[in-house]
Design an enzyme around this catalytic site. Structure first.
Site, PDB file in Angstrom:
ATOM      1  CD  GLU A   1      -2.649  -1.241   2.560  1.00 16.23           C
ATOM      2  OE1 GLU A   1      -2.721  -0.269   3.323  1.00 16.23           O
ATOM      3  OE2 GLU A   1      -3.089  -2.369   2.837  1.00 16.23           O
TER       4      GLU A   1
ATOM      5  CG  ASP B   1      -3.213   8.440   8.594  1.00 15.11           C
ATOM      6  OD1 ASP B   1      -3.120   7.210   8.766  1.00 15.11           O
ATOM      7  OD2 ASP B   1      -3.523   8.966   7.515  1.00 15.11           O
TER       8      ASP B   1
END
Lengths: 399, 284
Positions: free
Chosen positions: B48, B59
């Protein structure tokens, strides 16, 4: 008095879109919370006892209705249309933000949430949230950019005095944008028991609609008060726009009326510089903080840092409904610079004995452009969204 | 025809599929291609590649840090497509781009998908595009043969899990905890994850399931992915790079970490666990 209709203007749609703007651009973890919130809000909106409690608190605790003051000396100064001020600066805590904080905390309580979080830029929304939490006895955490904590120290002290925990945000530009990121991260992590009180008409659906509706009382009162005083609608309604909550609050009830509506953005050092917060004037559509709207971002889609002398307008985004009203040209948006805003503070202080917040002063600064184009038999209403005490450190440097 | 992601799951039937997340342009733009190829050699089954964004609200601090660094290194969407092209010229490892919607919108969604297909991207994960907004990219993705991988979380309802399954191809990404990305104490994740995985398996029947968020070691991976097809590691890998870069031989340290994540022992070392919870067939 004509009915405040939403027959012709029905926004947002069921998916939370105002034209092409809005929506729910959030991680999947937050979807259940938004679904729950939307359901609770819809139910509360129709519940007479909820509305009664909200209005009771706005009356007894916030001090509503706020006055609609005729600004005689400001009117004489320009020698044109009559100018009225909607006095949101007289609300408890010194700005309109408390209308929404009270509405959302009642909703949080109804939903059984035990912890409140909020983001704040100028600190006015943080103070409003801390105030509401103190009044209701609920735990309160406010995220605030480290740079804003310096610029708005008085408000940090006020929040702490009322028992809120103010968390300094050190990431990114250390301003409102980053405080919002941090608040969303907290919400993703503590979604079960936490209610996020968003302070403007931004964020994922249903926030832009809900915050607007908790502030529409500003416009509803204005309409009623002006009918009592002048038996007519205003010709112009003017408000400053950062995220745009005070503006949506006063604009919304006038959208279907023959009224010229004007939003004033923060131009910073000038819209031709890269030190600006004039999102509609300079930005392009994109997605930030959960909704599609106009944004300041570069060719790569990275969010650019906004600049404004006013911490409350120092934000690279704007509420999606404003984006829609801008595209459809129902509202005209303009930008004024930091220097013009300071001039607006000086003018209102000397002529009316009202020291406006730096945010609010942007709306007054636009009068320099607007007033010469008006006629003596016309009426201009300016939303005096907040008072300037919190900004005295910044303002003092210029007087 | 099976694409690279589906082929990978067919091949890894007897062991867990390991997907590694790395921010494109971290720690430098020049290192990304070599890191990805090295990850593959040391056990990664899927890569990824993170498209950095200035405001990554899903995040934690680690990926915020790597994203900011990559942006200040001058990463651009076109440089990321170049990286994919370079990797693709040397490897058939499935490449999934993972990023927030705004940089894609600014690039232009049509151009983005055309370019992605052209350079050999296999899949796409957009953490701030929930199922409700998925229509925005669905048709483009189908036209250009890019798998859309949706995320589900412990608080996702059964109905939405089914919807995620219908709207995904390649795999479904199970976020093991409610929260942002970041390495966590393994036991903290383990406590709640089993029940969630069990429920996910009931409702996700068309796609393989990969579990991520909070995995930082081989042991975590074994425990958390014991009943699914594989696991995803991101923040722990980036922490490791942060710790070793730019010491001499830093890449060797990183590749060793990757090898340990996959096999439980260092490169050239002996396997600590001979029989293991890592075998899918013996476990279910």
């Amino acid at each position: 008095m004509p009915e405040v209709t939403i027959e012709t203007y029905q926004q947002p749609n069921a998916k939370g879109y105002f034209g092409s703007y809005g929506g729910k651009f959030v991680p999947e973890t937050l979807i259940p919370a938004l679904v729950e919130l939307e359901a609770a809000y819809k139910e509360a909106e129709l519940d007479a006892s909820f509305q009664h409690e909200y209005l009771r608190l706005l009356h007894e605790y916030v001090g509503r209705p706020t006055e609609l003051s005729y600004a005689n000396r400001l009117t004489e100064h320009y020698g044109k249309a009559k100018i009225y001020l909607k006095r949101e600066d007289l609300c408890h805590t010194g700005a309109h933000k408390i209308n929404n904080a009270i509405g959302q905390i009642l909703l949080a309580q109804r939903m059984g949430k035990k912890r409140i979080i909020a983001e704040t830029g100028a600190g006015q929304h943080g103070v409003a949230t801390a105030t509401a939490c103190a009044k209701f006895g609920i735990e309160c955490v406010v995220y605030m950019g480290a740079e804003d904590m310096v610029r708005q120290k008085l408000n940090v002290d006020r929040m702490r005095l009322m028992g809120a925990e103010v968390r300094s945000v050190e990431s990114g530009s250390k301003t409102l944008k980053d405080a919002t990121n941090e608040a969303i991260r907290d919400w993703v992590t503590n979604v079960e028991d936490t209610f996020y009180i968003i302070g403007s008409v931004v964020g994922p659906h249903p926030y832009p609609m809900m915050v607007r509706n908790f502030h529409r009382i500003i416009g509803d009162e204005t309409k009623k008060q002006l009918f009592e005083l002048e038996q007519r609608l205003p010709d112009y309604v003017v408000a400053c726009v950062g995220g745009g909550s005070n503006a949506m609050g006063i604009f919304y009830p006038f959208i279907n009326d023959p009224v010229t509506i004007i939003g004033v953005e923060a131009g910073g050092l000038g819209v031709d510089t890269n030190q600006t917060a004039a999102t509609l004037t300079k930005g392009k559509p994109g997605v930030l903080h959960g909704s599609m709207s106009y944004l300041l971002h570069d060719e790569e889609g990275q969010i650019e840092l906004a600049h404004s002398i006013s911490a409350g307008l120092d934000y690279p985004g704007i509420g999606p409904e404003h984006a829609h009203l801008f595209d459809t040209k129902r509202v005209s948006y303009h930008a004024v610079t930091d220097a013009q805003a300071l001039e607006g503070v000086r003018l209102l202080s000397r002529l009316e004995g009202i020291i406006p917040a730096l945010e609010t002063a942007h709306a007054f600064a636009w009068l320099e452009e607007l007033m010469p184009t008006t006629k003596k038999d016309e009426i201009v209403v300016v939303n005096c969204s907040g008072r300037g005490d919190k900004d005295m450190t910044t303002i003092s440097a210029y007087i | 025809m099976m694409n690279r992601i589906q082929q990978t799951f067919a091949k890894t039937e007897d062991h867990k599929c390991m997907s590694l997340f790395i921010t494109a342009g971290f720690p430098t733009i020049e290192d990304t291609v070599e890191l990805v190829l090295g990850f593959e050699k040391n056990g990664a089954d899927i890569i990824e590649l993170g498209i950095p964004f200035s405001d990554p609200l899903a995040d934690g601090p680690t990926i915020q840090y790597s994203s900011n660094l990559a942006i200040s290194n001058g990463i651009t969407m076109n440089k990321i497509f170049d990286m994919v092209k370079q990797i693709r010229s040397q490897s058939e490892i499935p490449l999934v781009l993972m990023g927030y919607i705004n940089p894609m919108l600014r690039y232009g969604l049509t151009s983005f998908f055309e370019k992605a297909q052209e350079v050999g991207v296999d899949g796409l994960i957009v953490p701030d595009l929930p199922l409700d907004e998925g229509h925005m990219i669905h048709d483009l993705a189908t036209t250009h043969g890019i798998n859309i991988i949706n995320l589900i979380a412990p608080n996702t309802t059964n109905e939405r899990m089914q919807l995620a399954d219908q709207q995904s191809s390649g795999f479904v990404y199970c976020v093991s905890v409610t929260g942002v990305t970041g390495a966590r104490d393994g036991s903290e994740v383990q406590k709640s994850v089993d029940q969630f995985i069990e429920r996910s398996k009931e409702h996700i029947t068309n796609n393989p399931i990969m579990v991520g968020f909070g995995i930082k070691s081989y042991e975590d991976a074994c425990n958390i992915s014991k009943n699914v097809e594989g696991y995803i590691v991101g923040s722990a890998l980036i922490e490791n790079i942060k710790e070793h870069f730019p010491k001499p031989e830093w890449k060797s340290e990183i590749f060793d970490f990757v090898h340990r994540l996959k096999f439980g022992y260092s490169r050239g070392g002996t396997r600590r666990l001979t029989k293991g919870s890592i075998s899918l067939k013996t476990d279910i």
